[in-house]
Design an enzyme around this catalytic site. Sequence first.
Site, mmCIF file in Angstrom:
data_model
loop_
_atom_site.group_PDB
_atom_site.id
_atom_site.type_symbol
_atom_site.label_atom_id
_atom_site.label_comp_id
_atom_site.label_asym_id
_atom_site.label_seq_id
_atom_site.Cartn_x
_atom_site.Cartn_y
_atom_site.Cartn_z
ATOM 1 N N TYR A 93 -17.620 34.793 -3.181
ATOM 2 C CA TYR A 93 -18.620 34.045 -3.930
ATOM 3 C C TYR A 93 -18.977 32.883 -2.963
ATOM 4 O O TYR A 93 -20.449 32.719 -2.429
ATOM 5 C CB TYR A 93 -18.033 33.495 -5.317
ATOM 6 N N LYS A 137 -23.057 32.359 -1.261
ATOM 7 C CA LYS A 137 -23.685 31.122 -1.347
ATOM 8 C C LYS A 137 -24.126 30.425 -0.062
ATOM 9 O O LYS A 137 -25.052 29.863 0.432
ATOM 10 C CB LYS A 137 -23.082 30.095 -2.185
HETATM 11 N N1 LIG Z 1 -21.328 27.186 -13.434
HETATM 12 C C1 LIG Z 1 -21.019 26.760 -12.166
HETATM 13 O O1 LIG Z 1 -20.091 25.931 -12.115
HETATM 14 C C2 LIG Z 1 -22.016 26.876 -11.003
HETATM 15 C C3 LIG Z 1 -21.688 26.085 -9.952
HETATM 16 C C4 LIG Z 1 -22.581 26.241 -8.772
HETATM 17 C C5 LIG Z 1 -23.496 27.116 -8.853
HETATM 18 N N2 LIG Z 1 -23.753 28.173 -9.738
HETATM 19 C C6 LIG Z 1 -24.527 29.030 -9.839
HETATM 20 O O2 LIG Z 1 -25.530 28.993 -10.915
HETATM 21 C C7 LIG Z 1 -26.268 30.247 -11.169
HETATM 22 C C8 LIG Z 1 -26.268 30.400 -12.720
HETATM 23 O O3 LIG Z 1 -24.863 30.363 -13.157
HETATM 24 P P1 LIG Z 1 -24.280 29.774 -14.781
HETATM 25 O O4 LIG Z 1 -23.311 29.000 -14.192
HETATM 26 O O5 LIG Z 1 -25.429 29.117 -15.365
HETATM 27 O O6 LIG Z 1 -23.841 31.001 -15.290
HETATM 28 P P2 LIG Z 1 -24.151 32.089 -16.207
HETATM 29 O O7 LIG Z 1 -24.413 31.287 -17.598
HETATM 30 O O8 LIG Z 1 -23.247 33.149 -16.397
HETATM 31 O O9 LIG Z 1 -25.409 32.533 -15.665
HETATM 32 C C9 LIG Z 1 -25.665 33.781 -14.607
HETATM 33 C C10 LIG Z 1 -26.875 34.512 -15.435
HETATM 34 O O10 LIG Z 1 -26.924 35.616 -14.298
HETATM 35 C C11 LIG Z 1 -27.068 36.814 -15.060
HETATM 36 N N3 LIG Z 1 -26.779 38.032 -14.299
HETATM 37 C C12 LIG Z 1 -25.542 38.405 -13.876
HETATM 38 N N4 LIG Z 1 -25.507 39.616 -13.378
HETATM 39 C C13 LIG Z 1 -26.982 39.852 -13.572
HETATM 40 C C14 LIG Z 1 -27.450 41.169 -13.001
HETATM 41 N N5 LIG Z 1 -26.766 42.206 -12.515
HETATM 42 N N6 LIG Z 1 -28.788 41.393 -13.429
HETATM 43 C C15 LIG Z 1 -29.635 40.322 -13.900
HETATM 44 N N7 LIG Z 1 -28.970 39.227 -14.252
HETATM 45 C C16 LIG Z 1 -27.495 39.138 -14.070
HETATM 46 C C17 LIG Z 1 -26.403 36.580 -16.261
HETATM 47 O O11 LIG Z 1 -26.472 37.562 -17.249
HETATM 48 P P3 LIG Z 1 -25.154 38.051 -18.235
HETATM 49 O O12 LIG Z 1 -24.613 36.847 -18.915
HETATM 50 O O13 LIG Z 1 -25.696 39.283 -18.996
HETATM 51 O O14 LIG Z 1 -24.170 38.602 -16.883
HETATM 52 C C18 LIG Z 1 -26.524 35.222 -16.512
HETATM 53 O O15 LIG Z 1 -27.854 35.148 -17.197
HETATM 54 C C19 LIG Z 1 -25.420 31.358 -10.454
HETATM 55 O O16 LIG Z 1 -26.137 31.743 -9.349
HETATM 56 C C20 LIG Z 1 -23.984 30.636 -10.080
HETATM 57 O O17 LIG Z 1 -23.576 31.126 -8.827
HETATM 58 C C21 LIG Z 1 -22.953 27.753 -10.864
#
Ligand SMILES: NC(=O)c1ccc[n+]([C@@H]2O[C@H](COP(=O)([O-])OP(=O)(O)OC[C@H]3O[C@@H](n4cnc5c(N)ncnc54)[C@H](OP(=O)(O)O)[C@@H]3O)[C@@H](O)[C@H]2O)c1
Length: 270
Positions: free
Chosen positions: A160, A164
């Site tokens: 992961y 990033k």
């Molecule tokens: N949460 C944290 O702590 C955090 C911190 C730093 C960065 N981020 C980054 O922020 C971004 C958003 O994540 P989030 O935290 O908001 O989590 P999240 O709510 O799980 O959002 C991720 C999104 O990506 C979609 N996705 C996953 N696999 C996919 C695929 N194969 N095709 C199309 N869409 C897909 C998911 O759909 P499904 O729900 O259907 O799988 C979901 O809508 C990510 O890049 C993550 O790495 C998150």
Amino acid sequence: MSKFDLRGKNVLITGASSGIGKELAECFAKEGSNLFLGCHPSEKDTLEGWADQLQDKYAVKTATFPIDLSQEKGPENLHEAVRKSVSKIDVLVNNAGILAYGNFHEIPLERQELMIKVNAIAYFKLMRLFLPEMIAAKEGRILNVASAAAFQPTAFHAIYGGTKAFVQSLSEAVNQEIKGTGVKIFTLNPSYTDTPILKSGGFPEKVWWYKISGFSDPAVIARKAIKAFKEEKAVYIPGMINWFVHSILIRFVPRRLTNAISYWGLRARG
Ligand SMILES: NC(=O)c1ccc[n+]([C@@H]2O[C@H](COP(=O)([O-])OP(=O)(O)OC[C@H]3O[C@@H](n4cnc5c(N)ncnc54)[C@H](OP(=O)(O)O)[C@@H]3O)[C@@H](O)[C@H]2O)c1
């Protein structure tokens, strides 16, 4: 402050059915942007419901694209479908992501490969597909949602963090290349945020690092991110402590020690 007015702009956001992407969609709608929202096909109904709500509340146009970005031609199919529905995209937000937690040698190989496809390959391909059109239009923005994990090795989610770091390096390098074209690339680098991704892929309920990073609300992260986007911050790490640790402190601490501290912080906590 940017001269790039978001009103009436066409914004494509991947992974918009939940978490940070969902909240970013509302923030862009509040600015008067039209929304082109992507999601995994399994979230089609959820995303359509969210798009309808935003359309009614903010009187903006919305369209949804339930396309699996991990498929070999997923990013190409998304690009084609979006371009069939609108003449140009002004802002691309690469946000969809997945996570897996555990020892590198024990996490299923298929899950690791999937993570590279969604978090790295889809980001790079969508950038590569939309950038020429933006450069030809002499205007455009790309916001890549990376992570605070981009800046140091991340034990227990090594792949992961690797994806990033890839997105970070790619974004900064290409942004430098395209200076003067009217197009700019930004990264958003949140630390831990309360979204479904942290309840998936074997991620523990808590890790020790939360004591330093805190645990953010995705709506707050999205609001701050839009402000930073409008201020044209090339790399934005929300939160003073997170910014200090990942942007300043990291430059003065030897890499070996950073890795050891990161390992300590990313262990599961009771
Ligand atoms: N949460 C944290 O702590 C955090 C911190 C730093 C960065 N981020 C980054 O922020 C971004 C958003 O994540 P989030 O935290 O908001 O989590 P999240 O709510 O799980 O959002 C991720 C999104 O990506 C979609 N996705 C996953 N696999 C996919 C695929 N194969 N095709 C199309 N869409 C897909 C998911 O759909 P499904 O729900 O259907 O799988 C979901 O809508 C990510 O890049 C993550 O790495 C998150």
